[in-house]
Design a protein around this motif. Structure first.
Motif, mmCIF file in Angstrom:
data_model
loop_
_atom_site.group_PDB
_atom_site.id
_atom_site.type_symbol
_atom_site.label_atom_id
_atom_site.label_comp_id
_atom_site.label_asym_id
_atom_site.label_seq_id
_atom_site.Cartn_x
_atom_site.Cartn_y
_atom_site.Cartn_z
ATOM 1 N N THR A 97 0.828 -1.233 -0.002
ATOM 2 C CA THR A 97 -0.093 0.016 0.100
ATOM 3 C C THR A 97 0.828 1.264 -0.147
ATOM 4 O O THR A 97 0.192 2.284 -0.166
ATOM 5 C CB THR A 97 -0.912 -0.007 1.214
ATOM 6 O OG1 THR A 97 -0.113 -0.089 2.587
ATOM 7 C CG2 THR A 97 -1.977 -1.217 1.316
ATOM 8 N N GLN A 114 -0.553 6.166 0.243
ATOM 9 C CA GLN A 114 -0.186 6.654 -1.066
ATOM 10 C C GLN A 114 -0.917 5.933 -2.344
ATOM 11 O O GLN A 114 -1.013 6.545 -3.470
ATOM 12 C CB GLN A 114 1.434 6.233 -1.225
ATOM 13 C CG GLN A 114 2.274 7.256 -0.322
ATOM 14 C CD GLN A 114 3.526 6.804 -0.620
ATOM 15 O OE1 GLN A 114 3.997 5.740 -0.276
ATOM 16 N NE2 GLN A 114 4.353 7.995 -0.563
ATOM 17 N N LYS A 115 -1.322 4.659 -2.231
ATOM 18 C CA LYS A 115 -2.016 3.931 -3.410
ATOM 19 C C LYS A 115 -3.284 4.077 -3.307
ATOM 20 O O LYS A 115 -3.745 2.994 -3.667
ATOM 21 C CB LYS A 115 -1.096 2.430 -3.540
ATOM 22 C CG LYS A 115 -0.031 2.335 -3.539
ATOM 23 C CD LYS A 115 0.807 0.946 -3.643
ATOM 24 C CE LYS A 115 2.133 0.904 -4.040
ATOM 25 N NZ LYS A 115 2.763 -0.363 -4.146
ATOM 26 N N LYS A 116 -3.902 5.015 -2.339
ATOM 27 C CA LYS A 116 -5.217 5.355 -2.523
ATOM 28 C C LYS A 116 -6.244 4.327 -1.586
ATOM 29 O O LYS A 116 -7.443 3.956 -2.073
ATOM 30 C CB LYS A 116 -5.859 5.567 -3.916
ATOM 31 C CG LYS A 116 -5.150 6.720 -4.423
ATOM 32 C CD LYS A 116 -5.620 7.236 -5.898
ATOM 33 C CE LYS A 116 -5.076 8.341 -6.509
ATOM 34 N NZ LYS A 116 -5.642 8.661 -7.636
#
Length: 403
Positions: free
Chosen positions: A67, A100-102
């Motif tokens: 993630t 960071q990867k939503k």
């Protein structure tokens, strides 16, 4: 280290004033002659009423390979409903984080004792947009089959119980889950197709949007002196839930669970506490992959049942229809508000209970620190490091003890 999870632990100390109970009203002194009309009464204090509830805000910061960096805010409201001394402290926990990867989580978890403990309410509402590693089903899944799996998940889990006798509660439990937008793309590190797409135990329907809905009785005997951090007492929780088309579930299956815990002081004082837990979860019927029993803890929230079992193993690293696990922890007061703990656990999963054997046992263990933030309600911030079977190790941060 595949996984890292930590909080800005002492940043919350700046909020210490909000976490302390306010001064109580002092009794009036002996009666004095009445003041002249219009004069201020004598002997009255300007103190405010005592505060029944305390608020603990906790910033959250973590990192996972799947993630990236995650950040958010958690908080806990703790205190008692009512003035009687027999009612134990309740707590309501909320958290939100994004990565960071939503990926994201929005969650509310509560454990509430009404005045006199006439009712015991416990449950959660969680909305996940999550990316995880999936290793397949069974007790012997391989690390090289690690594959990414993403989906959106809604959990509504609630139990309502009435006091039947002293410390004995009975009632009903309802659980609803909805999985949607499932994505499993790419290949394993060895170049094989994503295991979630090839796992023979996962049906094509399970790779599409689906929901489960279960309802059933629950019985709890709970003599713990404190729910979030227990010094003494026992806990036995037994439940049976059934799911089917009549409840709006896409799958017909049953879940039976038993959770037994015991706590006792060692060395003649509450400075050293031994905590023990044994958990079993068993299924019959058509169980979708996400509702299978499993071992492996996560860094917070309750993404899976028994989210704090087997700290040191990746969440649901091993999953199947049946599961049994035990864990033990020794908690020791160090200095001031700082405590320490060491813990260990063993467990396994199987398609049938008869599949359990000594050779299939998985192990995990570690140590950690606790910071007693709210002394009145014995609310601890917990930071643990653990490692276990499956080649995983990591740090776990949460509010309250693991069990």
């Amino acid at each position: 280290m595949r996984f890292f999870s930590a909080a800005l632990l002492f940043l919350g100390l700046s909020f210490a004033a909000t976490a302390q109970p306010m001064a109580s009203i002092e009794p009036l002194p002996a009666a004095e002659p009445a003041p002249p009309t219009g004069a201020a009464p004598l002997g009255l204090k300007a103190d405010k009423p005592p505060r029944r509830f305390s608020i603990l805000p906790v910033p959250v910061l973590f990192y996972q390979a799947e993630t990236g960096l995650g950040y958010g805010l958690g908080g806990l409201l703790s205190g008692k409903f009512g003035d009687d001394t027999t009612t134990r402290a309740s707590n309501i926990r909320a958290q939100f984080w994004t990565t960071q990867k939503k990926q994201s989580l929005l969650q509310l978890v509560h454990t509430v004792f009404t005045p006199g403990e006439k009712y015991y309410l416990n449950g959660e509402i969680s909305a996940y947009d999550i990316l995880l590693f999936y290793y397949g089903t069974g007790n012997n899944t391989r690390s090289q089959d690690e594959s990414s799996q993403a989906y959106k998940l809604l959990i509504f889990n609630q139990r309502v119980q009435k006091q039947l006798a002293n410390k004995l509660f009975g009632g009903v439990m309802y659980r609803y889950t909805r999985v949607k937008d499932i994505k499993a793309e790419g290949f394993t590190e060895g170049g094989a197709p994503n295991i979630f797409l090839t796992d023979p135990r996962v049906s094509p329907a399970e790779r599409q949007d689906h929901q489960t809905s279960l309802l059933g009785p629950v019985l709890t005997y709970d003599t713990r002196d404190n729910v979030l951090s227990t010094f003494t007492g026992s806990y036995l929780d037994v439940s049976a839930m059934l799911g089917g088309l009549g409840l709006g579930s896409d799958y017909r299956f049953a879940r039976y669970q038993v959770d037994a815990r015991h706590f006792r002081p060692l060395l003649g004082s509450n400075k050293t506490i031994l905590a023990l837990q044994a958990v079993g979860q068993f299924h019959t019927g058509d169980v979708p992959f996400r509702e299978l029993a499993g071992i492996g803890a996560n860094f917070g929230g309750t993404l899976y049942n028994n989210a704090n079992i087997m700290r040191g193993i990746y969440e649901q690293r091993f999953r199947d229809r049946q599961m049994a696990a035990v864990q033990a922890e020794v908690r020791r007061k160090l200095i001031g508000r700082v405590d320490a703990a060491v813990f260990g656990a063993a467990g396994q999963t199987g398609y049938k209970v008869t599949d359990f054997d000594a050779s299939g046992m998985k192990y995990a263990g570690g140590a950690g620190l606790r910071f007693n933030f709210i002394r009145r309600d014995r609310v601890n911030l917990r930071l643990d490091y653990a490692a276990g079977s499956g080649g995983f190790s990591g740090l776990y941060f949460f509010i309250g003890e693991a069990f």
